[in-house]
Design a protein around this motif. Sequence first.
Motif, PDB file in Angstrom:
ATOM      1  N   GLU B 209       7.273 -16.599 -40.811  1.00 27.67           N
ATOM      2  CA  GLU B 209       6.383 -17.649 -41.298  1.00 27.67           C
ATOM      3  C   GLU B 209       6.464 -17.765 -42.808  1.00 27.67           C
ATOM      4  N   LEU B 210       6.455 -19.001 -43.291  1.00 29.32           N
ATOM      5  CA  LEU B 210       6.402 -19.221 -44.738  1.00 29.32           C
ATOM      6  C   LEU B 210       5.019 -18.881 -45.248  1.00 29.32           C
ATOM      7  N   SER B 211       4.995 -18.285 -46.418  1.00 26.42           N
ATOM      8  CA  SER B 211       3.679 -17.914 -46.921  1.00 26.42           C
ATOM      9  C   SER B 211       3.709 -17.914 -48.441  1.00 26.42           C
ATOM     10  N   ALA B 212       2.574 -18.184 -49.052  1.00 24.48           N
ATOM     11  CA  ALA B 212       2.483 -18.229 -50.509  1.00 24.48           C
ATOM     12  C   ALA B 212       1.994 -16.915 -51.092  1.00 24.48           C
ATOM     13  N   ALA B 213       2.007 -15.846 -50.304  1.00 21.40           N
ATOM     14  CA  ALA B 213       1.486 -14.573 -50.814  1.00 21.40           C
ATOM     15  C   ALA B 213       2.416 -14.002 -51.884  1.00 21.40           C
ATOM     16  N   THR B 214       1.856 -13.237 -52.800  1.00 24.35           N
ATOM     17  CA  THR B 214       2.633 -12.682 -53.903  1.00 24.35           C
ATOM     18  C   THR B 214       3.502 -11.515 -53.451  1.00 24.35           C
ATOM     19  N   THR B 215       2.979 -10.642 -52.619  1.00 22.19           N
ATOM     20  CA  THR B 215       3.800  -9.553 -52.112  1.00 22.19           C
ATOM     21  C   THR B 215       3.672  -9.509 -50.602  1.00 22.19           C
ATOM     22  N   ARG B 216       4.719  -9.018 -49.971  1.00 18.01           N
ATOM     23  CA  ARG B 216       4.714  -8.902 -48.512  1.00 18.01           C
ATOM     24  C   ARG B 216       5.226  -7.542 -48.141  1.00 18.01           C
ATOM     25  N   TRP B 217       4.488  -6.866 -47.292  1.00 16.54           N
ATOM     26  CA  TRP B 217       4.879  -5.538 -46.839  1.00 16.54           C
ATOM     27  C   TRP B 217       5.015  -5.554 -45.326  1.00 16.54           C
ATOM     28  N   ALA B 218       5.937  -4.758 -44.816  1.00 17.18           N
ATOM     29  CA  ALA B 218       6.057  -4.617 -43.368  1.00 17.18           C
ATOM     30  C   ALA B 218       5.848  -3.153 -43.025  1.00 17.18           C
ATOM     31  N   VAL B 219       5.047  -2.916 -41.980  1.00 18.27           N
ATOM     32  CA  VAL B 219       4.715  -1.551 -41.590  1.00 18.27           C
ATOM     33  C   VAL B 219       5.244  -1.326 -40.184  1.00 18.27           C
ATOM     34  N   SER B 220       5.970  -0.232 -39.985  1.00 21.98           N
ATOM     35  CA  SER B 220       6.413   0.073 -38.631  1.00 21.98           C
ATOM     36  C   SER B 220       6.265   1.564 -38.388  1.00 21.98           C
ATOM     37  N   ARG B 221       6.134   1.903 -37.128  1.00 21.70           N
ATOM     38  CA  ARG B 221       5.878   3.302 -36.785  1.00 21.70           C
ATOM     39  C   ARG B 221       7.173   4.084 -36.821  1.00 21.70           C
ATOM     40  N   THR B 222       7.033   5.368 -37.076  1.00 22.86           N
ATOM     41  CA  THR B 222       8.204   6.229 -37.030  1.00 22.86           C
ATOM     42  C   THR B 222       7.766   7.592 -36.536  1.00 22.86           C
ATOM     43  N   VAL B 223       8.703   8.301 -35.932  1.00 21.96           N
ATOM     44  CA  VAL B 223       8.336   9.581 -35.340  1.00 21.96           C
ATOM     45  C   VAL B 223       8.053  10.581 -36.452  1.00 21.96           C
ATOM     46  N   SER B 224       7.044  11.360 -36.274  1.00 17.51           N
ATOM     47  CA  SER B 224       6.632  12.296 -37.305  1.00 17.51           C
ATOM     48  C   SER B 224       6.863  13.711 -36.807  1.00 17.51           C
ATOM     49  N   SER B 225       7.387  14.553 -37.692  1.00 14.50           N
ATOM     50  CA  SER B 225       7.614  15.934 -37.284  1.00 14.50           C
ATOM     51  C   SER B 225       6.459  16.835 -37.697  1.00 14.50           C
ATOM     52  N   THR B 226       5.476  16.285 -38.362  1.00 15.51           N
ATOM     53  CA  THR B 226       4.318  17.088 -38.756  1.00 15.51           C
ATOM     54  C   THR B 226       3.138  16.668 -37.897  1.00 15.51           C
ATOM     55  N   GLU B 227       1.974  17.147 -38.284  1.00 17.26           N
ATOM     56  CA  GLU B 227       0.788  16.811 -37.505  1.00 17.26           C
ATOM     57  C   GLU B 227       0.226  15.454 -37.844  1.00 17.26           C
ATOM     58  N   ARG B 228       0.798  14.768 -38.815  1.00 18.73           N
ATOM     59  CA  ARG B 228       0.177  13.533 -39.274  1.00 18.73           C
ATOM     60  C   ARG B 228       0.988  12.333 -38.829  1.00 18.73           C
ATOM     61  N   PRO B 229       0.326  11.259 -38.497  1.00 19.83           N
ATOM     62  CA  PRO B 229       1.052  10.048 -38.119  1.00 19.83           C
ATOM     63  C   PRO B 229       1.822   9.493 -39.308  1.00 19.83           C
ATOM     64  N   ARG B 230       2.958   8.893 -39.031  1.00 22.59           N
ATOM     65  CA  ARG B 230       3.821   8.387 -40.094  1.00 22.59           C
ATOM     66  C   ARG B 230       4.220   6.959 -39.849  1.00 22.59           C
ATOM     67  N   TRP B 231       4.420   6.263 -40.958  1.00 19.64           N
ATOM     68  CA  TRP B 231       4.899   4.888 -40.872  1.00 19.64           C
ATOM     69  C   TRP B 231       5.961   4.642 -41.920  1.00 19.64           C
ATOM     70  N   ASN B 232       6.807   3.650 -41.666  1.00 20.14           N
ATOM     71  CA  ASN B 232       7.738   3.170 -42.683  1.00 20.14           C
ATOM     72  C   ASN B 232       7.172   1.898 -43.264  1.00 20.14           C
ATOM     73  N   VAL B 233       6.968   1.864 -44.570  1.00 16.17           N
ATOM     74  CA  VAL B 233       6.426   0.677 -45.213  1.00 16.17           C
ATOM     75  C   VAL B 233       7.529   0.082 -46.084  1.00 16.17           C
ATOM     76  N   THR B 234       7.848  -1.174 -45.837  1.00 19.87           N
ATOM     77  CA  THR B 234       8.934  -1.842 -46.553  1.00 19.87           C
ATOM     78  C   THR B 234       8.358  -2.974 -47.369  1.00 19.87           C
ATOM     79  N   LEU B 235       8.800  -3.075 -48.621  1.00 20.05           N
ATOM     80  CA  LEU B 235       8.359  -4.184 -49.464  1.00 20.05           C
ATOM     81  C   LEU B 235       9.333  -5.333 -49.228  1.00 20.05           C
ATOM     82  N   LEU B 236       8.872  -6.384 -48.604  1.00 17.56           N
ATOM     83  CA  LEU B 236       9.771  -7.479 -48.263  1.00 17.56           C
ATOM     84  C   LEU B 236       9.923  -8.477 -49.386  1.00 17.56           C
ATOM     85  N   ARG B 237       8.858  -8.693 -50.105  1.00 18.85           N
ATOM     86  CA  ARG B 237       8.931  -9.698 -51.158  1.00 18.85           C
ATOM     87  C   ARG B 237       7.948  -9.318 -52.245  1.00 18.85           C
ATOM     88  N   ASN B 238       8.343  -9.500 -53.506  1.00 20.87           N
ATOM     89  CA  ASN B 238       7.440  -9.236 -54.613  1.00 20.87           C
ATOM     90  C   ASN B 238       7.662 -10.347 -55.613  1.00 20.87           C
TER      91      ASN B 238
END
Lengths: 504, 288
Positions: B209-238
Amino acid sequence: MTPGAGLAPVLVVRTVASRQVVSAACEASLRAGVRAGQVLADARALLKSEPMIVEDDPAEDVRRLRALARWAMRWSPVVSADGLDGLLVDISGCEHLFGGELRLVNQMAERLGRLGLTPRAAVASTVGAAWAAARFGGAGRGDGASVRRVAPGQERAALSPLPVRALRLAPAAVEGLAEVGVERVGQLLALPRSALPARYGVEVLRRLDQALGAADEPVDRLGEQVRYEASVDLPGGTTNLEAVGLATRAVLGDLARQLAGRESGLRRLDVVYTRLDSAAESVLVQVSRATRDAGHLWKLVRPRLERLNMGFGVEGITARASGVGVMVQRQGSMSPREATGDPAAFSAMLDTIGNRLGPGRVLRAQWLASHRPERASRLVPALNGAGLEGAAELPACAAALPRPSRLFDRPEPVRVVALSPDGPVISVSGRVAGEMVNGGLGGGSNERGVAIVTSIGPERIGGEWWRAREGSRDYFRVQDGGGRWLWLYRESATGAWFAHGEWA
Amino acid sequence: MAVSSVIAGLRDALSMGRAGGERAVGRSLETTLGPLRCGVVHEVLGGIEGEGAGRKRVPDEWSAAVCVLCEVARAVMAEPDRAWQVVWIGRACWPAPVCLAGACADGGESAARAEQWPLGKAKAGSVRSVGKRVRGVREGLLGASVWVDPPDEASRLWCIDVACRCEHPTLVIADGRGLKLAQTRRLQLAAGVGAGVCVLGRPGREKGELSAATTRWAVSRTVSSTERPRWNVTLLRNKDQPALTERQRVWTVEWDDATGGIGVAADVGGGASASVSASGAGRLVGVA
């Protein structure tokens, strides 16, 4: 109260530790032998006909007594509610308006009798003597009402035959005096004054002096109730929206000036539109912070006004303020407001949103003292200023343990295979929050469900014993092959597994 | 006339004073993912999307990437000199209230302080972690949060607009599902007028989708080897600094329960471009 002949007897009942106890009874019931403190079943057995049961509501009683006190201001401006069942009226200077004090008191008693009450009234020169004479003065008329007069200077003679309780002493003092055989005020007066304080406290002397007129006792005035109201008439009625809008703005401005004059602000505004030939319509506006800003109130009223059904025409507009509290005028500053921001602007924004969406849609979280995750907090409407009256601090145990970032509204059942009832979870299958539990790239899956990569637990959260049939739960933090972390629990009573939340 | 020039001069002075203090443009929030500029709209794509088949659930119900949203809220509370308020608009982005109780004005430092247990005494200087020991719920993030539940799309957009324009520093976290370019542009203008910052959560499927936001981030899950949940956060646009996005910055972050925010994962080897991170408990963790 005395119900007329043919009406059922009336009992006022209170629930004490799951029993219903009579707290007050009417004349007919008292004659039948019912007393306060009896269990309702016993009282029913004593009465021939089925009584009418009324719930005891002390707060309501206090309110009504105050309303009665305000009504009694027709005789004197200085009236106060006395305890739970009496009024104290200072009639000095007013008696000549009613033809003398005895006529005044008789009129009072008669008017109260017309309201259905049985008043016992007395007039005396001191508060103490009047109190005693009214309550303990002896038999009056046949129906329980009585009027007594204690002539000025005759307090001693009037009080002597009364019991010691009539002096408003503490129960401990009354008992102490009874032990030595002093049961009448006359006997008390005969005792040497200097001996009394040491044995029964200074209170006894003070009450004696107040009753006899040696010490002063003023009567508190009931607070004035100021009503903030502004209204305007539109003769002939109009359905013109602009005209009604202008009139509403004028009314709001008037109300704001009244509030400003007393340095107060309102929390609730009620604008009532009287319509020709139809019932009045009212627009209710609630604000989260006391305000008297007419412009802000107009902005909140205007959208409602546009949706108002004007019927055949609006002929009058009345604005009433309630929830009025003190609001001091703050001097505005010209320098930029850096650090503190503008809390008033934030409240105004919340008011705008809340008044358009409805009060149930703007909420604040309240922390409750409960271990159960679904009951540990609740959301309450923000506009009535309830704020955070729940527990002020997180219980330390809840603070220390990891909790998911999203809690489902209802725990969802899942199929789980675990090593042992308390043991680590091996596989989970099913759909949780709309997404299937995922095997991911490395995790395996079989007909019994996908394999779990990590399982941490159990954490036991016990049931609250005061809620029936609530067992304890064993919670596990579980990671599936796709990196999704779920918060599962097993009911210890049934062994069923549910998903309660996840880390989103 | 001389008087009108004096008045014009006064007007200039007043208008400069107003613009400097109350606008948020030019300020930025410090989060674990870097500075987020105030006075603009940011978008976070991700979260859990329901496929909505065959259950009582509404077909397109989804949950936002609450981890990153909580992180921004925590960062806001860590600013000690401005009294921020947080408004959560839309049920999809509401976190469980217990997560917010960890963040208070001192940025979670209180989590690492020693606690005296009734049995046994703590030695001076030793730290026993008790997780979230907060200074009272009222002063913390939970007390500063307001939850708004708009009934439909039009009122949701209107709520976000009104909240962004507020002159008090307000963090507006909202459900941005289904917003078009024109609507995000309107929200950008509103955020520019107000004194706070706006973060929209959107489902991952709206990446196109087209958007006028200044920054865009994408968050996706990833397997974690520790006790804490983990995510991959990608900066798509700045839009502020386009050069940054060319390197496709990706962070691997994990949920830090103590502070109610996220911290960069400690044991990520090679590939992660962040070299130093600070988790809420005041430790600095270096990544090889």
